[in-house]
Scaffold this motif. Structure first.
Motif, PDB file in Angstrom:
ATOM      1  N   VAL A  53       0.850  -1.190   0.000  1.00 28.42           N
ATOM      2  CA  VAL A  53       0.000   0.000   0.000  1.00 28.42           C
ATOM      3  C   VAL A  53       0.887   1.241   0.000  1.00 28.42           C
ATOM      4  O   VAL A  53       2.043   1.190   0.451  1.00 28.42           O
ATOM      5  CB  VAL A  53      -0.925   0.040   1.232  1.00 28.42           C
ATOM      6  N   ARG A  56       1.018   6.520   2.714  1.00 33.48           N
ATOM      7  CA  ARG A  56      -0.086   7.305   3.272  1.00 33.48           C
ATOM      8  C   ARG A  56      -1.284   6.443   3.661  1.00 33.48           C
ATOM      9  O   ARG A  56      -2.150   6.877   4.426  1.00 33.48           O
ATOM     10  CB  ARG A  56      -0.547   8.364   2.267  1.00 33.48           C
ATOM     11  N   ASP A  57      -1.350   5.217   3.113  1.00 39.52           N
ATOM     12  CA  ASP A  57      -2.488   4.341   3.393  1.00 39.52           C
ATOM     13  C   ASP A  57      -2.202   3.316   4.481  1.00 39.52           C
ATOM     14  O   ASP A  57      -3.027   2.433   4.734  1.00 39.52           O
ATOM     15  CB  ASP A  57      -2.916   3.616   2.112  1.00 39.52           C
TER      16      ASP A  57
END
Length: 310
Positions: A53, A56-57
C-alpha cells in the motif's frame, strides 16, 4: 527453510521482537521526542512492504501516523540500522552453527512501478547499493536510484547471496539491466558474519554456486584468489572455444554437478521475499529504502529461525 508468518495488525511475533528490539537504536537523551512504540512502527513498516500500500495508506489506528512509519524506515535505511540488525542475527546464528558455508548467488528482476520512476535518472544505471555502514541519510543512493531499462521496461534487480539452506546473507540492488556476473564480487563483499566475543568476521564462504551468467574467467580467477570453490558450469561457447584451441585450450574448469543441484535454494529464497508485494514490485523512489525492505525481510527470516531454536 523457515518462512515468515505474519498477521494483519500485529505483524511481528513475540519471539521475533525479543530478538530485534535490543538491536534497534534509541534516541533517549538526544534532541527531539523519544521514540514511541517501536514495535508498532516496525509492524507498520512490515505491513507496508507486505501489502504494497502507499505509505499514506498505512492504517493509522494500527500502526500510528504514516509519516512516523515512513520517517523511521527512511532513517533506518540510511543509517544502516537494518544491516546492523541482520549482522547481529547472523552472528548469533553462526554461534549456534545455523549458517551453511555453501553459498548460492543469483539475481531477480522486479518491475518498477511508475511511482518509483518519476525521478530524474540516467537511462542506464549500472551502480549498485549494498551495505550502508556509517552513512548519513543523504549518502549511499546509487546513480539513477537503481532503476534501469531492461527487456521488461524500467526495472530493478536484486542480487542475492544465500547459505546452503537458502537463508539470506547479502543483498545488493542495481538497475535491472545490470549483468549478474559483473556483480558477483560486490555481492560476496557484502557477506559479513561477525563473531560473538570478538575476532574477524566471516566473509569468505566455502564454495559459491551460480549459473552460467557468472561463468567468466574474471569471476573464476577472483574466486580462486579467495580460496573459494567455484560451482559454476561452463557456457557452450566457452567449451567450443576451448576445444578449437586443442591442447593449448587448457583443461576444463572443475565442476561438481552434485553440488550444483543445490543451487536452487537461491531461487526459493526469491520466491519467499517476493511474497512481500512491495518487494515483488518496486514502489519506492529510493534504492536504499527499497533494499532496506528486502533486508528487513531477511532479518525476520533469521529471527524466525533463531526463535525456533532451543
Amino acid at each position: 527453510m523457515s518462512s515468515v508468518s505474519v498477521s494483519r495488525s500485529r505483524v511481528l511475533s513475540d519471539s521475533q521482537w525479543d530478538l530485534i528490539r535490543p538491536l534497534l537504536p534509541s534516541n533517549v537523551g538526544s534532541r527531539g521526542h523519544p521514540f514511541g512504540d517501536d514495535r508498532q512502527i516496525v509492524d507498520g513498516i512490515i505491513y507496508r512492504f507486505r501489502t504494497s500500500v502507499p505509505w499514506r495508506d498505512v492504517p493509522r489506528g494500527e500502526f500510528g501516523p504514516w509519516q512516523t512509519v515512513w520517517k523511521r524506515h527512511r532513517r533506518y535505511a540510511g543509517d544502516g540500522t537494518w544491516d546492523r540488525v541482520l549482522h547481529a542475527l547472523l552472528a548469533r546464528a553462526d554461534a549456534v552453527g545455523l549458517i551453511d558455508g555453501n553459498v548460492s548467488v543469483d539475481g531477480t528482476i522486479a518491475r518498477a512501478h511508475q511511482h518509483a520512476t518519476n525521478t530524474t535518472r540516467p537511462d542506464q544505471d549500472t551502480g549498485g547499493t549494498s551495505n550502508h555502514k556509517n552513512l548519513r541519510l543523504s549518502e549511499g543512493e546509487p546513480p539513477g536510484h537503481g532503476v534501469g531499462r531492461s527487456r521488461g521496461g524500467l526495472t530493478t534487480k536484486i542480487h542475492h547471496a544465500v547459505d546452503g539452506n537458502g537463508l539470506p546473507l547479502a543483498i545488493v540492488v542495481t538497475g535491472g539491466q545490470r549483468n549478474d556476473g559483473a556483480m558477483l564480487e560486490q555481492v560476496l563483499d557484502d557477506i559479513r558474519v561477525p563473531r560473538i566475543g570478538g575476532g574477524r568476521p566471516r566473509t569468505r564462504p566455502d564454495q559459491v554456486a551460480a549459473d552460467k551468467a557468472y561463468a567468466s574467467g574474471v569471476n573464476r580467477r577472483m574466486l580462486s584468489a579467495r580460496a573459494i570453490t567455484a560451482v559454476i558450469p561452463e557456457k557452450s561457447d566457452q567449451i567450443a572455444s576451448r576445444k578449437r584451441k586443442g591442447s593449448t585450450g587448457g583443461r576444463p574448469p572443475a565442476f561438481n554437478s552434485d553440488a550444483y543441484k543445490d543451487r536452487n535454494v537461491v531461487e526459493r529464497s526469491f520466491a519467499l521475499v517476493k511474497q512481500w508485494r512491495g518487494i515483488a514490485t518496486r514502489y519506492d523512489k529510493l534504492a536504499i529504502t527499497y533494499r532496506a525492505g528486502a533486508v528487513l525481510h531477511a532479518c525476520l527470516t533469521w529471527a524466525t529461525l533463531l526463535g525456533d531454536t532451543p
